[in-house]
Design a protein around this motif. Sequence first.
Motif, short mmCIF file in Angstrom:
data_model
loop_
_atom_site.label_atom_id
_atom_site.label_comp_id
_atom_site.label_asym_id
_atom_site.label_seq_id
_atom_site.Cartn_x
_atom_site.Cartn_y
_atom_site.Cartn_z
N PHE A 35 0.78 -1.34 -0.15
CA PHE A 35 -0.08 -0.06 0.04
C PHE A 35 0.88 1.34 -0.08
N CYS A 36 0.13 2.32 -0.50
CA CYS A 36 1.22 3.65 -0.89
C CYS A 36 0.33 4.86 -0.31
N ARG A 37 1.12 6.14 -0.16
CA ARG A 37 0.57 7.15 -0.28
C ARG A 37 -0.12 7.63 -1.52
N GLY A 39 0.15 9.84 -4.77
CA GLY A 39 1.52 10.63 -5.01
C GLY A 39 2.73 9.76 -5.19
N CYS A 40 2.58 8.53 -4.81
CA CYS A 40 3.79 7.52 -4.88
C CYS A 40 4.50 7.44 -6.26
N PRO A 41 5.59 7.66 -6.37
CA PRO A 41 6.35 7.79 -7.65
C PRO A 41 6.00 6.24 -8.25
N PRO A 66 3.66 -2.10 3.64
CA PRO A 66 4.11 -0.56 3.25
C PRO A 66 4.99 -0.50 2.09
N CYS A 67 4.55 0.37 0.95
CA CYS A 67 5.49 0.67 -0.13
C CYS A 67 6.90 0.83 0.12
N LYS A 68 7.98 0.58 -0.36
CA LYS A 68 9.16 1.02 -0.04
C LYS A 68 9.72 2.46 -0.62
N ARG A 69 8.83 2.65 -1.64
CA ARG A 69 9.22 3.90 -2.42
C ARG A 69 8.49 5.14 -1.62
N CYS A 70 7.32 5.13 -1.23
CA CYS A 70 6.58 6.07 -0.77
C CYS A 70 6.44 6.01 0.81
N HIS A 71 6.84 5.12 1.42
CA HIS A 71 6.83 5.16 2.90
C HIS A 71 5.47 5.39 3.81
ZN ZN Z 1 4.19 3.61 -2.83
#
Ligand code: ZN
Length: 349
Positions: A35-37, A39-41, A66-71
């Motif tokens: 899952f992401c915030r 606006g996640c890239p 939790p996604c490792k890109r958008c924390h």
């Molecule tokens: Zn993300």
Amino acid sequence: MTPPLTDDNRYAALKDKETAKGLPFFLGVTSTGIFCRPGCPARLPLRKNCLFFDKVQDALTAGLRPCKRCHPLGGQHRLLEALMADILEDPSKDWSETALQAKGYSPTTLRRTFKNHTGFSLSDFVRWVRLGRGEKSLQKGGSVINAQLDAGFDSPSGFRSAYSAMFGRPPANTKPSTAAPLSIAWHETPLGRMVSIADEVSLYMLEFTNRVKMIGQVKRLYRLHKRPIEAGRTAISEQIESELKSYFNGDLTAFQTPLTLTGTDFQKQTWAQLQKIPYGETRSYADLAVAVGNEKAVRAVAGSNAKNGLALIVPCHRVIAKDGGLGGYAGGLDRKIALLALEGVEIKA
Ligand SMILES: [Zn+2]
């Protein structure tokens, strides 16, 4: 009240990553289990693979990671909170970027992420905490040399010039004072982090951390109130945090937190008129000029508006252009649009 967003509205809102940032929900992706915030890239998943959650807990209990890109859990957030706490603990240590990179911090975290999170650059933050130490030492009646050492400055001239730039007077002119410090605290909101400055009696400042002029507001408070500013929370910080929550939930239309306004008489007069604009309504600068009793003062009123250090509470987002267009906003136009939408105001495109 605006009707609740449907999942399809939410999905549509994710298409523009820039405007999606800060939207108050989380996106679960069934195909990847993360899952992401907003606006996640990462690439926007297909609609059929998306789930929407209001709270982080709900995404976690649905078994998503939790996604490792958008924390989405705020990994950066915790890292930076810990770093700030360490700096506040002992500002005289070596907090240079080089030293911190040697400890494993990434350059991006130290520059952009730190700035986004706190509103200060790392070096400003360290200097500011150090000068706060020096100020406190002087106010307790300590000598300038002790203050310099408490502030972690090697050279008297370096301390003198940094101190004078911050407080508007040389350290030798600082008289002992027993004034209690003001407390600075940070608050999460759906439109980004805010920073507050308060004591146990009233609120002095409330700003979005990424507002360009924010550091200037802090300096002004220092100068005018002559009180050191320390990180911490007071009953007033807690009150404003809870009112912010209710405001963004649409449950609060008038803030009750007591305020101390810092400005000229004219600015205070303008801010008093601003506070009379009801929730969900707007006025133009010209209306405001008439309200302060001088219809020719449109520019001066706009200037006071921009110097307002109590975002949302002194509602300069409710001031729009005369033709009904959006006008400007020191906190960023996206925020102005979002705030007015939250309050149910329709703006001419
Ligand atoms: Zn993300």
